[in-house]
Scaffold this motif. Structure first.
Motif, PDB file in Angstrom:
ATOM      1  N   SER A 366       0.668  -1.490   0.063  1.00 38.17           N
ATOM      2  CA  SER A 366       0.268   0.079   0.393  1.00 38.17           C
ATOM      3  C   SER A 366       0.831   1.153   0.059  1.00 38.17           C
ATOM      4  O   SER A 366       1.044   2.177  -1.179  1.00 38.17           O
ATOM      5  N   ILE A 367       1.920   1.597   0.690  1.00 40.17           N
ATOM      6  CA  ILE A 367       2.574   2.642   1.000  1.00 40.17           C
ATOM      7  C   ILE A 367       3.444   2.328  -0.268  1.00 40.17           C
ATOM      8  O   ILE A 367       3.838   3.895  -0.734  1.00 40.17           O
ATOM      9  N   LEU A 368       4.317   1.680  -0.956  1.00 36.82           N
ATOM     10  CA  LEU A 368       4.974   1.334  -2.332  1.00 36.82           C
ATOM     11  C   LEU A 368       3.513   1.728  -2.996  1.00 36.82           C
ATOM     12  O   LEU A 368       3.778   2.930  -4.146  1.00 36.82           O
ATOM     13  N   LEU A 369       2.635   1.569  -3.954  1.00 40.75           N
ATOM     14  CA  LEU A 369       1.982   2.198  -4.430  1.00 40.75           C
ATOM     15  C   LEU A 369       0.924   3.550  -3.915  1.00 40.75           C
ATOM     16  O   LEU A 369       0.848   4.813  -4.914  1.00 40.75           O
ATOM     17  N   ILE A 370       1.494   3.905  -2.847  1.00 38.70           N
ATOM     18  CA  ILE A 370       0.751   5.929  -2.864  1.00 38.70           C
ATOM     19  C   ILE A 370       2.061   6.445  -2.980  1.00 38.70           C
ATOM     20  O   ILE A 370       1.648   7.087  -3.460  1.00 38.70           O
ATOM     21  N   THR A 371       2.937   5.871  -2.903  1.00 37.47           N
ATOM     22  CA  THR A 371       4.105   6.833  -2.993  1.00 37.47           C
ATOM     23  C   THR A 371       4.550   6.828  -4.733  1.00 37.47           C
ATOM     24  O   THR A 371       4.853   7.894  -5.095  1.00 37.47           O
ATOM     25  N   HIS A 372       3.680   6.131  -5.224  1.00 36.19           N
ATOM     26  CA  HIS A 372       4.163   6.273  -6.904  1.00 36.19           C
ATOM     27  C   HIS A 372       3.742   6.798  -7.432  1.00 36.19           C
ATOM     28  O   HIS A 372       3.447   7.642  -7.896  1.00 36.19           O
ATOM     29  N   ASN A 373       2.204   6.786  -6.606  1.00 38.39           N
ATOM     30  CA  ASN A 373       0.818   7.739  -7.165  1.00 38.39           C
ATOM     31  C   ASN A 373       0.995   9.329  -7.117  1.00 38.39           C
ATOM     32  O   ASN A 373       0.811  10.253  -7.878  1.00 38.39           O
ATOM     33  N   VAL A 374       1.639  10.099  -5.730  1.00 44.17           N
ATOM     34  CA  VAL A 374       1.775  10.946  -5.593  1.00 44.17           C
ATOM     35  C   VAL A 374       3.359  11.044  -6.109  1.00 44.17           C
ATOM     36  O   VAL A 374       2.338  12.764  -6.254  1.00 44.17           O
ATOM     37  N   VAL A 375       4.343  10.522  -6.433  1.00 43.09           N
ATOM     38  CA  VAL A 375       5.339  11.529  -6.824  1.00 43.09           C
ATOM     39  C   VAL A 375       4.626  11.578  -8.558  1.00 43.09           C
ATOM     40  O   VAL A 375       5.477  12.259  -8.950  1.00 43.09           O
ATOM     41  N   GLY A 376       4.337  10.204  -8.761  1.00 49.33           N
ATOM     42  CA  GLY A 376       4.357  10.271 -10.275  1.00 49.33           C
ATOM     43  C   GLY A 376       5.054   9.757 -11.314  1.00 49.33           C
ATOM     44  O   GLY A 376       6.095   8.564 -10.754  1.00 49.33           O
ATOM     45  N   ALA A 377       5.690  10.462 -12.819  1.00 50.04           N
ATOM     46  CA  ALA A 377       6.240   9.796 -13.016  1.00 50.04           C
ATOM     47  C   ALA A 377       7.873   9.643 -13.346  1.00 50.04           C
ATOM     48  O   ALA A 377       8.032   8.771 -13.188  1.00 50.04           O
ATOM     49  N   ALA A 378       8.297  11.304 -12.015  1.00 53.99           N
ATOM     50  CA  ALA A 378       9.679  11.208 -12.019  1.00 53.99           C
ATOM     51  C   ALA A 378      10.479   9.549 -11.248  1.00 53.99           C
ATOM     52  O   ALA A 378      11.641   8.635 -11.395  1.00 53.99           O
ATOM     53  N   LEU A 379       9.107   8.913 -10.481  1.00 51.15           N
ATOM     54  CA  LEU A 379       9.614   7.480 -10.319  1.00 51.15           C
ATOM     55  C   LEU A 379       9.390   5.904 -11.069  1.00 51.15           C
ATOM     56  O   LEU A 379       9.480   4.946 -10.631  1.00 51.15           O
ATOM     57  N   ALA A 380       8.581   6.525 -12.454  1.00 51.05           N
ATOM     58  CA  ALA A 380       8.260   5.040 -13.049  1.00 51.05           C
ATOM     59  C   ALA A 380       9.093   4.556 -13.326  1.00 51.05           C
ATOM     60  O   ALA A 380      10.162   5.155 -13.845  1.00 51.05           O
ATOM     61  N   GLY A 381       9.690   3.380 -13.479  1.00 52.36           N
ATOM     62  CA  GLY A 381      10.398   2.397 -14.191  1.00 52.36           C
ATOM     63  C   GLY A 381      11.416   1.863 -12.722  1.00 52.36           C
ATOM     64  O   GLY A 381      12.243   1.139 -12.975  1.00 52.36           O
ATOM     65  N   LEU A 382      11.283   2.604 -10.869  1.00 56.35           N
ATOM     66  CA  LEU A 382      12.768   3.351 -10.900  1.00 56.35           C
ATOM     67  C   LEU A 382      12.617   1.561  -9.893  1.00 56.35           C
ATOM     68  O   LEU A 382      11.929   1.526  -8.860  1.00 56.35           O
ATOM     69  N   GLN A 383      12.998   0.500 -10.460  1.00 61.82           N
ATOM     70  CA  GLN A 383      12.816  -1.189  -9.479  1.00 61.82           C
ATOM     71  C   GLN A 383      13.530  -0.624  -8.499  1.00 61.82           C
ATOM     72  O   GLN A 383      13.628  -1.061  -7.329  1.00 61.82           O
ATOM     73  N   GLU A 384      15.071  -0.255  -8.682  1.00 65.76           N
ATOM     74  CA  GLU A 384      15.903  -0.343  -6.951  1.00 65.76           C
ATOM     75  C   GLU A 384      15.840   0.635  -6.134  1.00 65.76           C
ATOM     76  O   GLU A 384      15.411   0.337  -5.075  1.00 65.76           O
ATOM     77  N   PHE A 385      14.475   1.770  -6.712  1.00 66.33           N
ATOM     78  CA  PHE A 385      13.838   3.017  -5.391  1.00 66.33           C
ATOM     79  C   PHE A 385      13.004   1.794  -5.040  1.00 66.33           C
ATOM     80  O   PHE A 385      12.738   1.514  -3.384  1.00 66.33           O
ATOM     81  N   SER A 386      12.331   0.647  -5.582  1.00 63.52           N
ATOM     82  CA  SER A 386      10.931   0.161  -4.795  1.00 63.52           C
ATOM     83  C   SER A 386      11.849  -0.889  -3.996  1.00 63.52           C
ATOM     84  O   SER A 386      10.949  -1.140  -3.002  1.00 63.52           O
ATOM     85  N   GLU A 387      12.765  -1.588  -4.234  1.00 64.17           N
ATOM     86  CA  GLU A 387      13.311  -1.960  -3.921  1.00 64.17           C
ATOM     87  C   GLU A 387      13.805  -1.901  -2.763  1.00 64.17           C
ATOM     88  O   GLU A 387      14.128  -2.756  -1.144  1.00 64.17           O
TER      89      GLU A 387
END
Length: 532
Positions: A366-387
């Protein structure tokens, strides 16, 4: 005589000695194997065949007076109360204990016997330490006399001899003969009578023999033991290490016999449970209530197994697998003080632990999904950040199983850490840091990630439990291993939790399937509509 540590210190569980293979050097050689948790299984195996084993299963399922529900089942009226003798009660208790031990060995690949230790500062611990101290002081005083008295020492050597012989394997015939020769108590008593007994020499022989028999994990204990020079302390350490070696042997016995135990545990557990409910006719009351509640919830939601997205079945009918699958999911969310169903009581701790893990997975996703939704395209596709963020969240939520854990406080700290890691990632990629407005939005949404009305959290929760239910109720679990949307970042943890649930479900259904069949067959008319 030395206080019998086999009764006071040994694990409360026990196992029988069996012949076990050894390496060429005489050490134990444990082997283990892992099974594929998501292997295929038929629906019939999962739910349980409609057959009788021994005594007809339907006879104990009497709805007791005052039961929280009335099942549409044709059953005989309750039998009158019966007196149970102490001997019968002890027999039933021993049967349940043995059943629990067999269950632990069959279900938990990591199960091991542990040495029993009295609680710290308890009366039991104080009494034990006092008795042992008095014994060793008496031995020290006897050996210090002129001439020395060896009665206690001879008794100790006799106990040491018995312990050494108990951990010998059948192929150790030469070593057995050597122990009997060197530790010949009649000869030792004669030497003591004539003042020729060398207690240290006997102790050194014991230590050398222990070094030949012990598992590699005890090598350091043996080396430490060789450095002890004072006789009394030497014997104290000998007994300590011998007890560890006996525990090692018992655990190796369990490990080597696990395949055999797993093969026969289903029939054994069912037999022992039947003996228990024969003495306690109302022993399945909580199980009936649990399955009734599951059938009512499935009826209300029209959520057949595998339909995690809320779609109804084509024909709208509720199947036994729907009820049983949902019932198992209920156990992962069970209230702490609520009575647990009798048929899964031995797995209560495991299911509670998996339930905590599922809630942790849900929060992280949930927190990962919230983070990507709020920050937007700047984090798109950043698997390293998600891990990286996932690892941080795992650490901050690592104490969820503790009763003192406060999820609201934890989420406040997590919101700060998430903003920090987002800013670091953005700066690394050449983007500006979060502005004040977006930072506040991210904090508020993260802090509310566990609230009951949080849409994202509820969606992820539904998908996590829906995935688990689809796997445990599928004829071929591997075919249901497609990760739902939003859970890709936590799929490894989700697979591990699902595999653990599947293992419990398979074994539980193999044992109690006939009982579930009888109960649910009476509940299905109520679940599908008014019975005729």
């Amino acid at each position: 005589m030395m206080p019998n540590n086999n009764q006071s210190d040994e694990s409360k569980n026990s196992s029988k000695d069996v012949d076990m293979p050894t390496n060429e050097d005489g050490r134990e050689s444990p082997e283990s194997s892992e099974s594929d948790e998501l292997a295929s299984s038929s629906e019939g195996e999962l739910f349980g065949k409609r057959r009788r084993v021994g005594t007809p299963v339907s006879s104990p399922f009497k709805t007791p007076p005052g039961s929280p529900f009335k099942m549409p089942m044709t059953i005989p009226s309750p039998s009158p109360p019966q007196w149970i003798s102490l001997e019968e009660l002890m027999t039933v208790n021993n049967g349940v204990t043995n059943m629990a031990l067999a269950h632990e060995i069959a279900v938990d690949n990591d199960f091991q016997l542990q040495k029993y230790m009295p609680p710290e500062n308890s009366l039991e611990k104080q009494v034990k330490e006092t008795v042992h101290r008095a014994f060793w002081d008496a031995l020290r005083e006897e050996l210090a006399e002129e001439p020395p008295t060896f009665q206690h020492a001879i008794n100790l050597l006799g106990e040491v001899k018995e312990m050494l012989v108990s951990i010998l394997l059948p192929q150790h015939s030469r070593l057995r003969a050597q122990i009997n020769e060197v530790l010949d108590l009649d000869l030792i008593a004669q030497e003591a009578e004539h003042g020729a007994l060398d207690v240290k020499r006997c102790a050194r022989f014991v230590i050398d023999t222990m070094g030949r028999l012990c598992a590699p994990v005890r090598d350091q204990d043996i080396e430490t033991l060789r450095e002890v020079d004072e006789v009394v302390n030497m014997f104290k350490e000998i007994f300590r290490v011998l007890e560890l070696m006996k525990m090692d042997m018992a655990n190796f016995t369990i490990q080597s016999m696990r395949p055999t135990i797993q093969q026969h545990s289903v029939e054994y557990e069912r037999k022992k449970f039947q003996e228990f409910i024969d003495k306690q006719p109302n022993a399945l009351e909580v199980t009936k209530t649990w399955l009734y509640q599951a059938s009512e919830e499935v009826k209300g939601s029209h959520l057949p197994s595998g339909q995690a997205d809320g779609a109804a079945a084509a024909n709208g009918a509720v199947t036994p697998m729907d009820v049983l699958g949902h019932a198992y999911i209920m156990l992962l969310k069970w209230e702490e003080n609520k009575p647990f169903p009798e048929t899964v009581l031995m797995d209560q701790g495991r299911l509670a632990e998996i339930g905590v893990k599922c809630r942790q997975i849900t929060l992280i996703a949930s927190i990962l999904l919230i983070t990507h939704n709020v920050v937007g395209a700047a984090l798109a596709g950043l698997q390293e950040f998600s891990e990286k963020l996932k690892g941080t969240l795992g650490v901050l939520l690592g104490d969820m199983q503790e009763s003192s854990f406060n999820v609201e406080e934890a989420l406040k700290n997590i919101s700060e850490q998430v903003c920090k890691e987002v800013d670091e990632c953005l700066e690394t990629r050449g983007f500006p840091r979060l502005d004040e407005k977006r930072r506040d939005i991210l904090k508020v949404q993260v802090q509310g990630a566990a609230s009951a009305d949080n849409t994202i959290h509820n969606l992820i929760t539904s998908r996590v439990y829906g995935f688990i239910q689809s796997v445990i109720t599928a004829p071929n679990p591997a075919s249901q291993a497609k990760v739902p949307g939003g859970l890709t970042s936590v799929k490894i943890d989700l697979f591990e939790a699902t595999a653990r649930v599947l293992r419990i479900v398979r074994h539980n259904n193999a044992v109690f399937g006939p009982y579930y069949t009888d109960i649910i067959s009476g509940l299905l008319p109520a679940a599908n509509g008014p019975s005729e």
